[in-house]
Design an enzyme around this catalytic site. Structure first.
Site, PDB file in Angstrom:
ATOM      1  N   SER A  82       5.396   0.743   9.223  1.00  8.50           N
ATOM      2  CA  SER A  82       4.170   0.833   8.205  1.00  8.50           C
ATOM      3  C   SER A  82       2.862   0.236   8.899  1.00  8.50           C
ATOM      4  O   SER A  82       2.789  -0.302   9.795  1.00  8.50           O
ATOM      5  CB  SER A  82       4.482  -0.582   7.271  1.00  8.50           C
ATOM      6  OG  SER A  82       3.607  -0.821   6.372  1.00  8.50           O
TER       7      SER A  82
ATOM      8  N   LYS B 197       1.861   2.772   5.320  1.00 10.61           N
ATOM      9  CA  LYS B 197       0.956   1.618   5.085  1.00 10.61           C
ATOM     10  C   LYS B 197       1.088   0.668   3.971  1.00 10.61           C
ATOM     11  O   LYS B 197       1.503   1.112   3.025  1.00 10.61           O
ATOM     12  CB  LYS B 197      -0.304   2.042   5.106  1.00 10.61           C
ATOM     13  CG  LYS B 197      -1.537   2.406   5.794  1.00 10.61           C
ATOM     14  CD  LYS B 197      -2.708   2.061   5.644  1.00 10.61           C
ATOM     15  CE  LYS B 197      -3.371   0.610   5.794  1.00 10.61           C
ATOM     16  NZ  LYS B 197      -2.601  -0.213   6.930  1.00 10.61           N
TER      17      LYS B 197
ATOM     18  N   ASN C 254       5.337   0.687   1.787  1.00  8.65           N
ATOM     19  CA  ASN C 254       5.408  -1.005   1.860  1.00  8.65           C
ATOM     20  C   ASN C 254       4.517  -1.670   1.012  1.00  8.65           C
ATOM     21  O   ASN C 254       3.460  -1.019   0.926  1.00  8.65           O
ATOM     22  CB  ASN C 254       4.679  -0.988   3.454  1.00  8.65           C
ATOM     23  CG  ASN C 254       4.759  -2.322   3.648  1.00  8.65           C
ATOM     24  OD1 ASN C 254       4.120  -3.387   3.541  1.00  8.65           O
ATOM     25  ND2 ASN C 254       5.416  -2.872   4.832  1.00  8.65           N
TER      26      ASN C 254
ATOM     27  N   CYS D 178       2.636 -10.477   6.917  1.00  7.25           N
ATOM     28  CA  CYS D 178       1.535  -9.769   7.558  1.00  7.25           C
ATOM     29  C   CYS D 178       0.564 -11.077   8.021  1.00  7.25           C
ATOM     30  O   CYS D 178       0.278 -11.829   7.135  1.00  7.25           O
ATOM     31  CB  CYS D 178       0.874  -8.783   6.804  1.00  7.25           C
ATOM     32  SG  CYS D 178      -0.672  -8.566   7.582  1.00  7.25           S
TER      33      CYS D 178
END
Ligand SMILES: Cc1cc2nc3c(=O)[nH]c(=O)nc-3n(C[C@H](O)[C@H](O)[C@H](O)COP(=O)(O)OP(=O)(O)OC[C@H]3O[C@@H](n4cnc5c(N)ncnc54)[C@H](O)[C@@H]3O)c2cc1C
Ligand SMILES: Cc1cc2nc3c(=O)[nH]c(=O)nc-3n(C[C@H](O)[C@H](O)[C@H](O)COP(=O)(O)OP(=O)(O)OC[C@H]3O[C@@H](n4cnc5c(N)ncnc54)[C@H](O)[C@@H]3O)c2cc1C
Ligand SMILES: Cc1cc2nc3c(=O)[nH]c(=O)nc-3n(C[C@H](O)[C@H](O)[C@H](O)COP(=O)(O)O)c2cc1C
Ligand SMILES: Cc1cc2nc3c(=O)[nH]c(=O)nc-3n(C[C@H](O)[C@H](O)[C@H](O)COP(=O)(O)O)c2cc1C
Ligand code: FES
Ligand code: FES
Lengths: 310, 302, 310, 302
Positions: free
Chosen positions: C24, C48, C102, C133
């Site tokens: 991703s 992504k 994702n 993230c």
């Protein structure tokens, strides 16, 4: 041409003529680097981890190379505190540089016992507590991840250390390193050193076995530097600066520029580990480079640089 | 004075010998003579490879190395006017593959000379050199050394390899002896050492293990343990067998071991060799880079 | 010459023709790699991160190179789920490879909303939940370190996902990754993907500022591979194997040999991230290399290799 | 057919020009002609540097790079029989320092041609090329392109630098014009572009900023916005000033921007350029590698 900078620092009450020290486990006990440099030119020297009893360490292979780094699983091989006192302390006396003894063990009593044996040795400037070695099965890493244990072991070793300063070395393998750092400070740590290695593995795809006999090892070298710089900055802001406690920054340093990154991030002093294997004199080159940088930037005292990240 | 140092050597040549072997020849600048003239056979160098490029289409998975790589010297020619050192290497992985990009005129950074050496005592009469594969490299410098410093001593070399292709470092020549083809190795013959070869497939010399060859010749030539030294270097199982032969037959034996090394200079403890201690049951780990690479075969825990 | 191996795998109920997927954030949404390869040859494609609303992402610089790696702080720049559906899904339909979307967000509701919007899209094979993230200030990383939250978010997203499988992507920045992995499994995860990047920093010593506008970024690339291999093996042994759940292994893969290390360590499939930037076709080379290795080793079905570490 | 591809080019030469500038000349093999002949001025390449070595005593702290590095083409000579591409680079860090070790005969792996190009419309009469430092590189290929494809259009180049030493890519020659020394740049003159130079220290051309020079000449030569395009590339503050001048005076302007790039091919979103959208208050981030590097200066949020 450049203005002359005072690059000496006060680290946990010990005056270092410059902020560059060797890293534990990567420079031997005392005279192993003598063929390459005069270690008296260093800011300080941190010995290999010393345990109560001698240890043979792990079977071989104990190291393997990785991209921009290496894994080691030495397993705290060392001659034990008795032989350290009889064989190495006399040699340390001949040197004119602050020596910090790195202490390791399996239970709090081990750490305390080693520290107590060395607390009255004039030749020793202070201690570094290794509660973060990933290569020893029984203990080590568990201490390093539990704030309650960290506070306890720090306090007990601190009282065994008498007047000598105690630096606590932290592992990066935790969710919140500020919590473990704070625990060490609460336990009475005079300084924090970070980071130790990351637990890691390399697999030989032909034999389908880990390359290291110990299966896992600790990742060090330039590969981990950006993580180390971040963690130093985090602990500086959240713990060390508020508490007025210095940080010894390490992890992947091999040039003056690397060292300066750590200092700007918040380290009062830095240690050089893996890079010494490739360039045994690199500590001296780093010291020169730091002095040069400070001169070029009109820095009068290197303390202006510590934590100066904007 | 220091015994080892960082040396910047000038590359005379770096020649491929067959598909995966190379010979690197270095001119040592004058300022390093005090260090390099102490070289003794069996000692090695830690060669910096970080600054080297990789060939355009590398065979091996790339690795960005920080550490140096250990190599024995196959020969160090020391005269008043020059020192020329030779390294023979086998391209086994990304590091040695990078070394193939070294060219004449380049500068190579190495730390040398490192470790212990083979020792030659005055009462030695016969030196038996037993090498396997790349292990023949330090034995070559031993033969050179004995020839130069102890010209009266007798040398016999036993070299083993998988196949004749595994002997690419050597200039071999065949001749007839008692009606059989005998392959000899110039690199040892030129120092007065008679050579015998064993290959797994019989493609040169006898077919079989070099240890069998050694045992046969020792009995055939009635070589006695007194005043004889076996010097061996090669794959660990081979050295173990040679050490076993030596032990059983009361020969003294020096072995040159290899370990994965991070520093080569006694800092990291990565190169442990388990050794027995005289009169004690407890073993110790010695360092291959400092207490070795040459050990008395009797002290090594095989 | 070599025996032919079946390298297709079942990943969380989805059949992949081989075990190699994109990672991703490193392969765009759908057609960005078309100039370099036929993505239908991949095992799978992971888009992504998609958020509920479009995001511009962080100011520049958003990346900086490090030794054997890079930091990124893209800040989840993406077109948002609406434009994803209107602009990208039609293109995805033209492809013949399983697409995993994702999903990222700031609160559980965000994740649920995005997932619900896509749950009925035939063109989508499944979801990957990005709870790890490190470059988004408000959320992300905090979800990823707290087992209680992980279980909760996994469960809620799972029920929004309907019949589609849900992979949960774990952050390495925790004391015990098995605890977060187990929480995801308890929440109903159909697969685990690890690892995401490490929070890290690079400082420009001339300006004394972090190079990235976001100050910190996530470290990826070959530098972190040995840590990722270790963590995959740990989670495989302690969580995934007992639970019968597949692992998607990633972190620093750029060759078939790297990918095989992850598979031996316990990964059912692997993702390639940073390496694609340097070698846009490298997924295909890795697929070839895996098939070749299996042939050479007489492996009939690649499942024999998964977790075969001795 | 794909518009960009991985290209393995052969190095014709890699020459140092002054202490920190180099020119890399590449021969493109025939199989890549379909790709490379689409090259338009302003487009760039992503050059692989991972396999390169470092010079023996590097000036910069070592970095082991995985990523490629972006470089503009200064010229791409396309004929039926050959394609020769040139890159001019400044040695600024460890990556470009590695590139200095490239030698004639080496093979270079690059992805090209990438990004948008400068555009030249049919009704264009005057092209004003405003470059600063390294930014003059893509303008050189623009001049080459206009000269070849639109020989009737008028070109004037304005080149700025810190000092004359900052112009090492160029072959400059001085001559007297109305009693004053005038420095001209062959690389633009040869394509029929009159050149004007500005340096911060006055060591060549006028002393001052290239933007002042531009403003002065535009008024001196009474250049009107209609049918004129300003093309600019250089340090971001300079381009911002040029864009400001263009905006104030109603000139159209194309700028070539630089960003830190991880991929160069639209995968990573690292190269964001904040742009306004026609008729909207909300800005968007475009990608420098794909939507750029050449943008309409009016859309960029400076
Ligand atoms: C004292 C000493 C002397 C040596 N002399 C020579 C020599 O004269 N010529 C020569 O070709 N090689 C010699 N070697 C071995 C040489 O150092 C390795 O082959 C080399 O480091 C491999 O590096 P690489 O990156 O190409 O391959 P890697 O990918 O690092 O390794 C390839 C293979 O070699 C093994 N290996 C790597 N390093 C060592 C090591 N230090 N010891 C044992 N095995 C290793 C690995 O396990 C692997 O199987 C010597 C090693 C030592 C310790
Ligand atoms: C589209 C494009 C075209 C370019 N064309 C050329 C050219 O024709 N000639 C040339 O010499 N250079 C050009 N560059 C810049 C070149 O890519 C960088 O100088 C190079 O990557 C520096 O790498 P390094 O490892 O040597 O230095 P680094 O240590 O990576 O960087 C040195 C300095 O350059 C800056 N820098 C690095 N990469 C970039 C980048 N991508 N954009 C802007 N600044 C950067 C860094 O912030 C640092 O201050 C171009 C960049 C882009 C994006
Ligand atoms: C071979 C080796 C041995 C080490 N031994 C010790 C040790 O005994 N005690 C300790 O606290 N740290 C030890 N370390 C960790 C280093 O002191 C240091 O924390 C780590 O390597 C990161 O720094 P570097 O990247 O500069 O090497 C060792 C590291 C290496 C590479
Ligand atoms: C530029 C960049 C952008 C990324 N964006 C995302 C993202 O949007 N969502 C996500 O889950 N992971 C993202 N990642 C993480 C990767 O998917 C992957 O977990 C990580 O990079 C480690 O793999 P690698 O070393 O192969 O790159 C990104 C990584 C990079 C380098
Ligand atoms: S290789 Fe480091 S001690 Fe031997
Ligand atoms: S550089 Fe990766 S998207 Fe532009």
């Amino acid at each position: 041409m450049h203005s002359k900078t005072d690059i000496s620092v006060d680290f946990a009450g010990v005056r270092l003529k410059n902020p560059v020290m060797t890293a534990s486990g990567t420079c031997g006990y005392v005279d192993e680097l003598d063929d390459f440099m005069d270690i008296n030119l260093l800011g300080g020297f941190i010995t290999k981890s010393i345990t109560l009893l001698p240890r043979k360490g792990n079977p071989v292979p104990r190291i393997v190379e990785t991209n921009s780094g290496m894994l080691n699983a030495i397993g705290l091989a060392n001659i034990g505190v008795d032989r350290f006192i009889s064989e190495k302390i006399p040699k340390i006396r001949e040197k004119n540089v602050p020596f910090f003894v790195n202490i390791a063990g399996w239970q709090i009593d081990d750490y305390v016992a080693v520290t107590a044996r060395l607390a009255d040795e004039d030749a020793i400037a202070g201690f570094e507590l290794n509660i973060s070695c990933p290569n020893v099965k029984k203990g080590g890493i568990t201490f390093g991840t539990d704030p309650v244990l960290i506070k306890k072991i720090t306090a007990e070793v601190k009282s065994a250390a008498g007047k000598k300063p105690l630096i606590v070395k932290l592992t990066p393998g935790v969710t919140d390193i500020s919590a473990t750092a704070a625990a060490a400070v609460e336990g009475g740590a005079d300084g924090l050193s970070l980071i130790n290695t990351f637990t890691a593995m390399v697999i030989d795809i032909e034999s389908r076995k880990p390359v290291l006999a110990n299966r896992t090892g600790g990742l060090s070298g330039p590969a981990i530097k950006p993580i180390a710089v971040y963690l130093v900055n985090k602990v500086y802001k959240e713990v060390a600066k508020p508490a007025g406690i210095p940080i010894l920054g390490l992890g992947g340093i091999r040039t003056a520029s690397d060292a300066i990154e750590f200092i700007i991030a918040g380290a009062t002093a830095v240690s050089v580990g893996t890079a010494t294997f490739a360039q045994p004199r690199c500590c001296l080159e780093i010291i020169e480079g730091i002095a040069d940088y400070c001169g070029r930037h009109g820095i009068k005292n290197i303390s202006e640089l510590t934590g100066s990240l904007q | 004075m220091s015994e080892k140092a960082e040396i910047k050597a000038n590359v005379i040549s770096n020649k491929a010998i067959g598909p995966c072997f190379c010979k690197l020849s270095l001119r040592i600048p004058e300022q390093y003579y005090p260090i390099m003239s102490r070289f003794l056979p069996g000692q090695f160098a830690q060669v910096a490879i970080e600054n080297l490029g990789s060939p355009a289409n590398p065979r091996f998975s790339p690795r960005q190395s920080v550490l140096r790589k250990p190599f024995s010297f196959s020969s160090v020619e020391i005269t008043k006017n020059h020192i020329i050192a030779h390294i023979l290497y086998c391209v086994l992985g990304p590091g040695t593959e990078k070394m193939t990009t070294i060219k004449a005129g380049d500068e190579i950074n190495m730390i040398a000379p490192l470790g212990t050496s083979f020792t030659v005592s005055d009462d030695l009469e016969t030196a038996l050199l037993v090498g396997g594969g790349m292990g023949a490299v330090p034995l070559q410098s031993l033969a050179e050394y004995i020839h130069k410093n102890h010209p009266k001593k007798k040398m016999i070399a036993f070299i083993g390899a998988r196949a004749v292709k595994g002997l690419p470092f050597f200039h071999t020549h065949d001749h007839l002896e008692k009606g059989k083809i005998v392959t000899e190795i110039e690199e040892f013959e030129k120092y007065g050492a008679k050579t015998y070869i064993a290959t797994d497939d019989g493609s040169a010399g006898i077919k079989g293990f070099v240890t069998e060859l050694l045992a046969n010749k020792v009995s055939e030539l009635s070589i006695k343990p007194a005043n004889t030294m076996i010097y061996t270097c090669g794959p660990e199982p081979m050295m173990k067998a040679v050490a076993g032969f030596a032990h059983k037959n009361n020969f003294k034996c020096q072995v040159s071991l290899e370990r994965m090394m991070a520093c080569g200079i006694g800092l990291c403890q990565s190169c442990a060799v388990e050794c027995s201690q005289p009169g004690q049951t407890e073993t110790v780990y010695k360092l291959c880079c400092k207490d070795g690479p040459v050990f008395d075969s009797a002290e090594v825990c095989w």
